[in-house]
Design an enzyme around this catalytic site. Sequence first.
Site, PDB file in Angstrom:
ATOM      1  N   LYS A  16     -41.425 -75.193  -7.312  1.00 18.63           N
ATOM      2  CA  LYS A  16     -41.865 -73.823  -6.994  1.00 18.63           C
ATOM      3  C   LYS A  16     -43.347 -73.787  -6.646  1.00 18.63           C
ATOM      4  O   LYS A  16     -43.774 -72.987  -5.823  1.00 18.63           O
ATOM      5  CB  LYS A  16     -41.600 -72.888  -8.178  1.00 18.63           C
ATOM      6  CG  LYS A  16     -40.119 -72.710  -8.482  1.00 18.63           C
ATOM      7  CD  LYS A  16     -39.897 -71.878  -9.721  1.00 18.63           C
ATOM      8  CE  LYS A  16     -40.427 -72.495 -10.991  1.00 18.63           C
ATOM      9  NZ  LYS A  16     -39.726 -73.743 -11.407  1.00 18.63           N
ATOM     10  N   GLN A 223     -40.395 -71.926 -14.716  1.00 23.09           N
ATOM     11  CA  GLN A 223     -39.122 -72.439 -15.254  1.00 23.09           C
ATOM     12  C   GLN A 223     -37.999 -72.185 -14.228  1.00 23.09           C
ATOM     13  O   GLN A 223     -38.269 -72.215 -13.049  1.00 23.09           O
ATOM     14  CB  GLN A 223     -38.812 -71.825 -16.629  1.00 23.09           C
ATOM     15  CG  GLN A 223     -39.719 -72.341 -17.742  1.00 23.09           C
ATOM     16  CD  GLN A 223     -41.042 -71.601 -17.828  1.00 23.09           C
ATOM     17  OE1 GLN A 223     -41.070 -70.383 -17.756  1.00 23.09           O
ATOM     18  NE2 GLN A 223     -42.125 -72.324 -17.996  1.00 23.09           N
TER      19      GLN A 223
HETATM   20  P1  IMP Z   1     -40.529 -73.682 -24.278  1.00 28.69           P
HETATM   21  O1  IMP Z   1     -40.584 -72.887 -23.019  1.00 28.69           O
HETATM   22  O2  IMP Z   1     -41.761 -74.534 -24.509  1.00 28.69           O
HETATM   23  O3  IMP Z   1     -40.170 -72.845 -25.474  1.00 28.69           O
HETATM   24  O4  IMP Z   1     -39.325 -74.760 -24.133  1.00 28.69           O
HETATM   25  C1  IMP Z   1     -37.965 -74.348 -24.070  1.00 28.69           C
HETATM   26  C2  IMP Z   1     -37.180 -75.227 -23.112  1.00 28.69           C
HETATM   27  O5  IMP Z   1     -37.611 -74.953 -21.781  1.00 28.69           O
HETATM   28  C3  IMP Z   1     -37.374 -76.730 -23.316  1.00 28.69           C
HETATM   29  O6  IMP Z   1     -36.161 -77.388 -22.984  1.00 28.69           O
HETATM   30  C4  IMP Z   1     -38.437 -77.088 -22.286  1.00 28.69           C
HETATM   31  O7  IMP Z   1     -38.369 -78.453 -21.907  1.00 28.69           O
HETATM   32  C5  IMP Z   1     -38.037 -76.162 -21.147  1.00 28.69           C
HETATM   33  N1  IMP Z   1     -39.156 -75.800 -20.268  1.00 28.69           N
HETATM   34  C6  IMP Z   1     -40.156 -74.947 -20.511  1.00 28.69           C
HETATM   35  N2  IMP Z   1     -40.988 -74.864 -19.464  1.00 28.69           N
HETATM   36  C7  IMP Z   1     -40.488 -75.665 -18.531  1.00 28.69           C
HETATM   37  C8  IMP Z   1     -40.887 -75.984 -17.194  1.00 28.69           C
HETATM   38  O8  IMP Z   1     -41.868 -75.473 -16.653  1.00 28.69           O
HETATM   39  N3  IMP Z   1     -40.095 -76.862 -16.542  1.00 28.69           N
HETATM   40  C9  IMP Z   1     -38.974 -77.389 -17.092  1.00 28.69           C
HETATM   41  N4  IMP Z   1     -38.555 -77.132 -18.312  1.00 28.69           N
HETATM   42  C10 IMP Z   1     -39.307 -76.270 -19.029  1.00 28.69           C
END
Ligand code: IMP
Length: 428
Positions: A16, A223
């Site tokens: 993105k 994300q």
């Molecule tokens: P959090 O967003 O740090 O709470 O992580 C929750 C889940 O989302 C985990 O599996 C992370 O690896 C995934 N995640 C969070 N941000 C990203 C991103 O920018 N790219 C890919 N995976 C993400």
Amino acid sequence: MSSVVVVGAQWGDEGKGKVTDYLAAQARTVVRYQGGSNAGHTVVVNGKTFKLHLVPSGAIHANKRCVIGNGVVIDPVTLVQELEGLKESGIDVPLHISERAHVILPYHRVLDQLEEQRRDPGSKIGTTGRGIGPCYVDKAARCGVRMLDLRTPEAFRARLAAVLPAKNALLKALYGHEGFTVDEIMAQCGPAAEKLAPYVTDTSLLVYNSIQAGEKVLFEGAQGTLLDLDHGTYPFVTSSSATAGGAATGSGVGPNFLNMVVGVVKAYTTRVGEGPFPSELQDAIGEKIRQNGAEFGTTTGRPRRCGWFDAVVVRYAARINGLQQLAIMKLDVLSGIPELKVCVGYRHQGAVCEHFPADINILDQCEPVYETMPGWDEDITGIRNYADLPANARAYLERIAALTGVPIALVSVGPGRDQTITIKELFG
Ligand code: IMP
């Protein structure tokens, strides 16, 4: 089309950042609308790599109004570091930060890490440890700290004094952690808060005015759809609305102002962190994709899980986001793989389901149903016209468009800004 929403249509890391940077050339305002420094958006310009976490990816162009919307959670120390790093590269970001955006504080990071440690091995989420989930928890629980609370040290102190006792009680009771004092947090975050205060404003009004003035506005998601709190593979998701609807709520503009929704996908699939991934490859081809595509997390450096393109996922993302166009990224990474597979359905208990299930236990039991297509050997990184792609590459793209029901507007054949094939302009 005067506004375009860029949304991830897989599990994040689709590219993105590159698409946003590419489209930002035409935009006046670029808005990041959800997530936080869990995101890592990579932009490569003239061989120089920029890794952005909170600053909108439009920042690498001169004179773009860069907005961090109310749906984003901001770690002030990280944001200041990022702005200073960009300044060292000669980029002075014209930044505007929503006064309503919530602030990630040291206790959010600590809670994120302690919560993750406490989870059983099978239920670990694999969070980035950046405090994202706990900050959104406080937002929903109405005990958060917002950017407007950081405008003066007195206001910041007063808000901390109001919310800290409950946080400290939680840290102590659940984890035996000693907690934080107001003075400690002020010492850690006060200087960054002071630096950011001049950027804090009513960004909803600013974006509205930009749209009313007929300017082109780009909304940058972080994300991806399968990590969306509501529509993703819950509980293995992030805590924000990573789908196109999040662009409206996360920036404070009405959904009728969002003219074009473009879904960004890789020509294959990746995922970081835990959770089901039906088309995952745990073999030499998966490793080849990981190495060729440099599939290691921008934020955490973790190796990404790699697999075949999953049309069930992207068809689902097309419905949830109302995708009008696709941007296919990293097509060059598949060069040299003799046969490519595309997941076209899931087999579950003898029947083929074409729709993405909400229950991850069902998803875990799903067997991917593949179609096989011939690959291509040519190096495609120098190609700039769709017609010049090898016939097998075009057939692969056309099959993706047919299976997902979404036409393809952009194809990326390398990390550079110029390594992009434009099939359709996204801003009208
Ligand atoms: P959090 O967003 O740090 O709470 O992580 C929750 C889940 O989302 C985990 O599996 C992370 O690896 C995934 N995640 C969070 N941000 C990203 C991103 O920018 N790219 C890919 N995976 C993400």
